[in-house]
Design an enzyme around this catalytic site. Structure first.
Site, PDB file in Angstrom:
ATOM      1  CE  LYS A 139      -4.316  -1.751   0.724  1.00 17.84           C
ATOM      2  NZ  LYS A 139      -4.217  -2.996   1.493  1.00 17.84           N
ATOM      3  CD  GLU A 176     -10.898   3.661   1.203  1.00 17.43           C
ATOM      4  OE1 GLU A 176     -11.023   4.907   1.096  1.00 17.43           O
ATOM      5  OE2 GLU A 176     -10.129   2.976   0.494  1.00 17.43           O
ATOM      6  CB  SER A 234      -0.366  -8.201  -1.338  1.00 16.54           C
ATOM      7  OG  SER A 234      -1.165  -9.097  -0.595  1.00 16.54           O
TER       8      SER A 234
HETATM    9  C1  LIG Z   1      -5.215  -4.099   1.173  1.00 18.85           C
HETATM   10  C2  LIG Z   1      -4.555  -5.368   0.935  1.00 18.85           C
HETATM   11  C3  LIG Z   1      -4.937  -6.205  -0.109  1.00 18.85           C
HETATM   12  C4  LIG Z   1      -6.105  -5.926  -1.004  1.00 18.85           C
HETATM   13  O1  LIG Z   1      -5.999  -4.782  -1.753  1.00 18.85           O
HETATM   14  P1  LIG Z   1      -5.779  -4.788  -3.313  1.00 18.85           P
HETATM   15  O2  LIG Z   1      -6.106  -3.408  -3.693  1.00 18.85           O
HETATM   16  O3  LIG Z   1      -6.719  -5.793  -3.893  1.00 18.85           O
HETATM   17  O4  LIG Z   1      -4.372  -5.146  -3.560  1.00 18.85           O
HETATM   18  C5  LIG Z   1      -4.215  -7.360  -0.310  1.00 18.85           C
HETATM   19  N1  LIG Z   1      -3.191  -7.701   0.493  1.00 18.85           N
HETATM   20  C6  LIG Z   1      -2.804  -6.925   1.516  1.00 18.85           C
HETATM   21  C7  LIG Z   1      -1.665  -7.367   2.363  1.00 18.85           C
HETATM   22  C8  LIG Z   1      -3.466  -5.744   1.774  1.00 18.85           C
HETATM   23  O5  LIG Z   1      -3.068  -4.978   2.787  1.00 18.85           O
END
Ligand SMILES: *Cc1c(COP(=O)(O)O)cnc(C)c1O
Length: 404
Positions: free
Chosen positions: A94, A116, A383
């Protein structure tokens, strides 16, 4: 830049028939301003330099690609690689867009950012970027998520953010978006909205994708170092879809690379038990953009469920709806149980505790790997890291092979 990325979306923010901007008249001017500022700033050498600088010297980029040898052996098929977005400062992808959004806000003369958050990851990333660049930060979060993701709430408060609970409806991500928008409408002249994914009205789906495309740019180069060829498959979990669009961007013109967006199947196929939007949804407008969404019998956004708090959203980024529509991407599925299994497998076989959201990508990739040949490859967008989820997981799903 790739030809696809240069030409999509169109000037009104449409990815095929999806996207656009459906906002109350009072917000038309602020969003137009953001769009114009972004168009200008993205070509500004100073902005590009500033972003490069924070990414390299503060955020921890480039993040590596790790070969998950033990996990690959366990699955008995394709080689599995991990793009390590969990190693970003604050523990997820993020910060890639938050740093850029806050530089943009500062450039436009705003003193405050509003957003949000679902799992709290976007809130923490934005609060971090706001602290670094000296802006005020207001974060809206569902009461249920506040309970579940307590460490992230504390983190945001320590970082100086004002955390406002969303207390209506299911009290999760969708309600947090409603609440943040309402607050923004009243202060659009002094604050800027910083959306946490490739969702929302134009220009956010495009802007957040562009800011996240660093994942794909790095991945394409790094994967060659490992394999001297492109990956056969790229897999990412899809909530709104920002980490997925980030990594997909690097391979979108390489038609031979399969791109899988993984949706959470939760605990079943009925409405309310999952949040597999692309699989079960239909076209509809929510939160200012046209996409595929999950609707209840009245046509309102349906109740959704996933153990991954960051991916339980009843809509999806318009670009994902489009890419599925034109057949460029495929949808993978992973339910709660498979995600928890992947969470523990990655922890115990590779020494990496993944976020529950990311564990969905791993869970699907494990199923895919076992069906493929040993010379084939899968690159997963990991992610985020799972520190935020450990209490919830061990309370609800006993540790396998626990020794104590
Ligand atoms: C917020 C988040 C997601 C989902 O968000 P996307 O916009 O779909 O990438 C996925 N993995 C993690 C670790 C997150 O913090």
């Amino acid at each position: 830049m790739s030809s696809y990325l240069e030409n999509t979306p169109d000037e009104n923010g449409y990815f095929g028939k999806f996207g656009g901007s459906f906002i109350p008249p009072v917000l038309e001017k602020p969003f137009e301003d953001i769009k114009n500022a972004y168009e200008k700033i993205k070509k500004d050498p100073q902005f590009i330099e500033d972003l490069k600088y924070v990414r390299k010297h503060y955020q921890g980029r480039p993040t590596p690609i790790s070969f998950a040898k033990n996990l690959s052996d366990y699955c008995g098929g394709a080689k599995i690689y991990l793009k390590r977005e969990d190693l970003n400062h604050t523990g997820a992808h993020k910060l890639n867009h938050c740093m850029a959004e806050v530089i943009l806000a500062k450039h436009m003369g705003y003193k405050k950012v509003i957003a949000e958050t679902g799992a709290g990851q976007h809130g923490v990333a934005l609060a971090t970027a706001a602290a670094y660049f000296g802006l005020e930060c207001e974060i809206h979060m569902g009461e249920v998520d506040i309970e579940k993701e307590h460490p992230n709430v504390i983190r945001m408060r320590i970082l100086g953010a004002n955390v406002i609970p969303a207390t209506h409806g299911l009290k999760t991500l969708k309600e947090a978006v409603d609440s943040a928008f309402e607050s923004y409408i009243n202060q659009a002249d002094t604050a800027i909205y910083c959306i946490g994914s490739v969702v929302g009205p134009h220009p956010f789906p495009m802007m957040v994708r562009d800011f996240q495309s660093i994942i794909g740019i790095e991945s394409r180069e790094q994967f060659f170092e490992h394999e001297d060829k492109l990956p056969n498959n790229v897999v990412a979990c899809v909530g709104g879809g920002s980490n997925a669009m980030g990594i997909f961007s690097g391979f979108i013109d390489d038609k031979e690379v399969n791109l899988y967006g993984v949706e959470p199947m939760g605990k079943g196929e009925k409405i309310g038990e999952h949040s597999a939007t692309l699989t079960y949804g239909e076209e509809g407008i929510m939160h200012g953009f046209n996409s595929i969404m999950l609707k209840d019998e009245k046509g309102d956004p349906a109740a959704v469920h996933s153990i991954g708090s960051g991916i339980d959203y009843p809509s999806v980024g318009p670009e994902h709806a489009h890419l599925k529509d034109i057949g460029r991407t495929k949808v993978g599925l992973c339910n709660d149980e498979e995600a928890v299994d992947a969470f523990y497998k990655l922890s115990q076989l590779e020494g990496i505790i993944p976020a529950l959201e990311s564990a969905h990508a791993v869970g699907f990739a494990m199923k895919l790997a076992s069906k493929l040949e040993k010379d084939e490859t899968i690159l997963i967008s990991l992610s985020g890291r799972g520190d935020k989820d450990i209490d919830f997981v061990v309370e609800n799903y006993p540790i396998p092979n626990a020794k104590f």
